[in-house]
Design a protein around this motif. Sequence first.
Motif, PDB file in Angstrom:
ATOM      1  N   GLY A  49      -2.845  -1.912  -1.632  1.00 19.68           N
ATOM      2  CA  GLY A  49      -2.342  -3.257  -1.358  1.00 19.68           C
ATOM      3  C   GLY A  49      -1.496  -3.219  -0.102  1.00 19.68           C
ATOM      4  O   GLY A  49      -0.747  -2.264   0.117  1.00 19.68           O
ATOM      5  N   PHE A  50      -1.593  -4.262   0.731  1.00 19.37           N
ATOM      6  CA  PHE A  50      -0.936  -4.234   2.036  1.00 19.37           C
ATOM      7  C   PHE A  50      -0.260  -5.560   2.326  1.00 19.37           C
ATOM      8  O   PHE A  50      -0.896  -6.610   2.330  1.00 19.37           O
ATOM      9  CB  PHE A  50      -1.976  -3.926   3.121  1.00 19.37           C
ATOM     10  N   VAL A 118      -2.410  -8.640  -6.318  1.00 22.78           N
ATOM     11  CA  VAL A 118      -3.288  -9.334  -7.248  1.00 22.78           C
ATOM     12  C   VAL A 118      -4.397  -8.430  -7.799  1.00 22.78           C
ATOM     13  O   VAL A 118      -4.922  -8.679  -8.895  1.00 22.78           O
ATOM     14  CB  VAL A 118      -3.866 -10.612  -6.581  1.00 22.78           C
ATOM     15  N   ASN A 119      -4.745  -7.382  -7.069  1.00 25.41           N
ATOM     16  CA  ASN A 119      -5.811  -6.481  -7.539  1.00 25.41           C
ATOM     17  C   ASN A 119      -5.273  -5.197  -8.152  1.00 25.41           C
ATOM     18  O   ASN A 119      -5.985  -4.190  -8.208  1.00 25.41           O
ATOM     19  CB  ASN A 119      -6.760  -6.160  -6.375  1.00 25.41           C
ATOM     20  N   HIS A 120      -4.028  -5.229  -8.617  1.00 22.97           N
ATOM     21  CA  HIS A 120      -3.415  -4.074  -9.296  1.00 22.97           C
ATOM     22  C   HIS A 120      -3.522  -2.798  -8.463  1.00 22.97           C
ATOM     23  O   HIS A 120      -4.133  -1.809  -8.896  1.00 22.97           O
ATOM     24  CB  HIS A 120      -4.063  -3.838 -10.672  1.00 22.97           C
ATOM     25  N   PRO A 121      -2.958  -2.780  -7.266  1.00 20.34           N
ATOM     26  CA  PRO A 121      -3.088  -1.583  -6.419  1.00 20.34           C
ATOM     27  C   PRO A 121      -2.358  -0.385  -7.010  1.00 20.34           C
ATOM     28  O   PRO A 121      -1.452  -0.532  -7.836  1.00 20.34           O
ATOM     29  CB  PRO A 121      -2.436  -2.021  -5.099  1.00 20.34           C
ATOM     30  N   LYS A 122      -2.774   0.782  -6.548  1.00 15.28           N
ATOM     31  CA  LYS A 122      -2.076   2.020  -6.910  1.00 15.28           C
ATOM     32  C   LYS A 122      -1.067   2.401  -5.837  1.00 15.28           C
ATOM     33  O   LYS A 122      -0.100   3.106  -6.098  1.00 15.28           O
ATOM     34  CB  LYS A 122      -3.095   3.143  -7.106  1.00 15.28           C
ATOM     35  N   LEU A 123      -1.326   1.938  -4.612  1.00 12.84           N
ATOM     36  CA  LEU A 123      -0.419   2.135  -3.482  1.00 12.84           C
ATOM     37  C   LEU A 123      -0.150   0.781  -2.854  1.00 12.84           C
ATOM     38  O   LEU A 123      -1.087   0.051  -2.507  1.00 12.84           O
ATOM     39  CB  LEU A 123      -1.044   3.069  -2.436  1.00 12.84           C
ATOM     40  N   LEU A 124       1.123   0.432  -2.710  1.00 13.11           N
ATOM     41  CA  LEU A 124       1.521  -0.815  -2.063  1.00 13.11           C
ATOM     42  C   LEU A 124       2.213  -0.471  -0.752  1.00 13.11           C
ATOM     43  O   LEU A 124       3.227   0.223  -0.740  1.00 13.11           O
ATOM     44  CB  LEU A 124       2.462  -1.618  -2.969  1.00 13.11           C
ATOM     45  N   ILE A 125       1.651  -0.953   0.364  1.00 16.56           N
ATOM     46  CA  ILE A 125       2.227  -0.725   1.688  1.00 16.56           C
ATOM     47  C   ILE A 125       2.966  -1.999   2.110  1.00 16.56           C
ATOM     48  O   ILE A 125       2.376  -3.080   2.158  1.00 16.56           O
ATOM     49  CB  ILE A 125       1.145  -0.381   2.722  1.00 16.56           C
ATOM     50  N   LEU A 126       4.239  -1.860   2.423  1.00 14.29           N
ATOM     51  CA  LEU A 126       5.066  -2.989   2.840  1.00 14.29           C
ATOM     52  C   LEU A 126       5.544  -2.736   4.269  1.00 14.29           C
ATOM     53  O   LEU A 126       6.301  -1.789   4.512  1.00 14.29           O
ATOM     54  CB  LEU A 126       6.272  -3.155   1.913  1.00 14.29           C
ATOM     55  N   ASP A 127       5.120  -3.583   5.202  1.00 16.29           N
ATOM     56  CA  ASP A 127       5.513  -3.425   6.599  1.00 16.29           C
ATOM     57  C   ASP A 127       6.646  -4.390   6.927  1.00 16.29           C
ATOM     58  O   ASP A 127       6.431  -5.575   7.134  1.00 16.29           O
ATOM     59  CB  ASP A 127       4.306  -3.682   7.513  1.00 16.29           C
ATOM     60  N   GLU A 128       7.863  -3.861   6.944  1.00 15.95           N
ATOM     61  CA  GLU A 128       9.091  -4.613   7.225  1.00 15.95           C
ATOM     62  C   GLU A 128       9.157  -5.907   6.399  1.00 15.95           C
ATOM     63  O   GLU A 128       9.193  -7.010   6.940  1.00 15.95           O
ATOM     64  CB  GLU A 128       9.205  -4.902   8.718  1.00 15.95           C
ATOM     65  N   PRO A 129       9.202  -5.786   5.089  1.00 10.65           N
ATOM     66  CA  PRO A 129       9.180  -6.980   4.227  1.00 10.65           C
ATOM     67  C   PRO A 129      10.430  -7.848   4.339  1.00 10.65           C
ATOM     68  O   PRO A 129      10.397  -9.010   3.946  1.00 10.65           O
ATOM     69  CB  PRO A 129       9.044  -6.390   2.821  1.00 10.65           C
ATOM     70  N   THR A 130      11.543  -7.304   4.867  1.00 13.95           N
ATOM     71  CA  THR A 130      12.769  -8.114   4.967  1.00 13.95           C
ATOM     72  C   THR A 130      12.853  -8.881   6.278  1.00 13.95           C
ATOM     73  O   THR A 130      13.798  -9.642   6.490  1.00 13.95           O
ATOM     74  CB  THR A 130      14.018  -7.223   4.845  1.00 13.95           C
ATOM     75  N   ARG A 131      11.884  -8.709   7.146  1.00 15.24           N
ATOM     76  CA  ARG A 131      11.926  -9.345   8.460  1.00 15.24           C
ATOM     77  C   ARG A 131      11.774 -10.856   8.341  1.00 15.24           C
ATOM     78  O   ARG A 131      10.805 -11.356   7.779  1.00 15.24           O
ATOM     79  CB  ARG A 131      10.814  -8.772   9.333  1.00 15.24           C
ATOM     80  N   PHE A 152       5.769  -0.303 -13.504  1.00 14.92           N
ATOM     81  CA  PHE A 152       4.322  -0.360 -13.314  1.00 14.92           C
ATOM     82  C   PHE A 152       3.762   0.940 -12.744  1.00 14.92           C
ATOM     83  O   PHE A 152       2.551   1.068 -12.572  1.00 14.92           O
ATOM     84  CB  PHE A 152       3.948  -1.528 -12.396  1.00 14.92           C
ATOM     85  N   GLY A 153       4.633   1.887 -12.407  1.00 11.92           N
ATOM     86  CA  GLY A 153       4.183   3.166 -11.867  1.00 11.92           C
ATOM     87  C   GLY A 153       3.541   3.054 -10.500  1.00 11.92           C
ATOM     88  O   GLY A 153       2.732   3.895 -10.111  1.00 11.92           O
ATOM     89  N   LEU A 154       3.893   2.017  -9.749  1.00 12.86           N
ATOM     90  CA  LEU A 154       3.271   1.762  -8.456  1.00 12.86           C
ATOM     91  C   LEU A 154       3.968   2.576  -7.360  1.00 12.86           C
ATOM     92  O   LEU A 154       5.195   2.570  -7.248  1.00 12.86           O
ATOM     93  CB  LEU A 154       3.373   0.271  -8.135  1.00 12.86           C
ATOM     94  N   THR A 155       3.174   3.279  -6.570  1.00 14.26           N
ATOM     95  CA  THR A 155       3.706   3.989  -5.411  1.00 14.26           C
ATOM     96  C   THR A 155       3.864   2.995  -4.266  1.00 14.26           C
ATOM     97  O   THR A 155       2.948   2.230  -3.970  1.00 14.26           O
ATOM     98  CB  THR A 155       2.760   5.122  -4.977  1.00 14.26           C
ATOM     99  N   VAL A 156       5.028   2.997  -3.628  1.00 16.50           N
ATOM    100  CA  VAL A 156       5.327   2.053  -2.550  1.00 16.50           C
ATOM    101  C   VAL A 156       5.599   2.820  -1.263  1.00 16.50           C
ATOM    102  O   VAL A 156       6.444   3.712  -1.236  1.00 16.50           O
ATOM    103  CB  VAL A 156       6.538   1.159  -2.895  1.00 16.50           C
ATOM    104  N   LEU A 157       4.850   2.474  -0.217  1.00 14.44           N
ATOM    105  CA  LEU A 157       5.098   3.001   1.126  1.00 14.44           C
ATOM    106  C   LEU A 157       5.767   1.881   1.915  1.00 14.44           C
ATOM    107  O   LEU A 157       5.150   0.864   2.221  1.00 14.44           O
ATOM    108  CB  LEU A 157       3.788   3.425   1.790  1.00 14.44           C
ATOM    109  N   LEU A 158       7.037   2.072   2.226  1.00 13.29           N
ATOM    110  CA  LEU A 158       7.860   1.026   2.830  1.00 13.29           C
ATOM    111  C   LEU A 158       8.153   1.362   4.286  1.00 13.29           C
ATOM    112  O   LEU A 158       8.672   2.438   4.588  1.00 13.29           O
ATOM    113  CB  LEU A 158       9.178   0.896   2.047  1.00 13.29           C
ATOM    114  N   VAL A 159       7.824   0.436   5.187  1.00 13.59           N
ATOM    115  CA  VAL A 159       8.243   0.527   6.585  1.00 13.59           C
ATOM    116  C   VAL A 159       9.400  -0.443   6.760  1.00 13.59           C
ATOM    117  O   VAL A 159       9.239  -1.648   6.540  1.00 13.59           O
ATOM    118  CB  VAL A 159       7.086   0.163   7.541  1.00 13.59           C
ATOM    119  N   GLU A 160      10.548   0.062   7.132  1.00 14.51           N
ATOM    120  CA  GLU A 160      11.741  -0.790   7.149  1.00 14.51           C
ATOM    121  C   GLU A 160      12.781  -0.217   8.101  1.00 14.51           C
ATOM    122  O   GLU A 160      12.907   1.002   8.242  1.00 14.51           O
ATOM    123  CB  GLU A 160      12.313  -0.886   5.725  1.00 14.51           C
TER     124      GLU A 160
END
Length: 201
Positions: A49-50, A118-131, A152-160
Amino acid sequence: PGMGKTTLVNCIAGYLPVESGSIMWHEAGKPPAELLALAPEHRAALGIGFLSQDRRIFSQLTVEENLRIAMLAATDQPGPLPEMIFDLFPELYALRHLRGADLSGDDQQLLALARALVNHPKLLILDEPTRGIGQGLIQKLSLLIVRLNRDFGLTVLLVEQRLSFIRRVADRFCLLHRGRAVARGSVAQLDNEKLTHWITP
């Protein structure tokens, strides 16, 4: 800015070409898969998820239509929206018949995040979500990210870049400078002295 963070996550999600190397996707109990040959929607179907900086919502479609299109892009199977989406984003349920263009900036960000989930990802990539969002939503996002990981056991890759936000939600960090990883470790080890060393020209 300009250190390669957004370029990196766009390459992982499939929105930028990669000139050399490989990107491998490896789930426990399954053989590794090479991502470079896969289009973004096929990477989403695998479980990526992106949330991009530009949100990528359809401004003339309703909230519900935006979510359904995200589902169809990855699964090609029409069906009901997952209950957990409106459980996580109850404010979107009240707005589900509004067009994306009619939402506030904060609500557009919530919609973009809901599309990524919405598709129940296993990896969620967030690119500067606070911007470009308000302080109230920043606080809400920090709690949501922690919940997604813990419950939910979701792995999150956060760019921030916002250090206070990173410290609230992250376990580990990787510091990029001019496209290279120059430091990594536990977030508890991420201090102002280390940042100043690499950020100061």
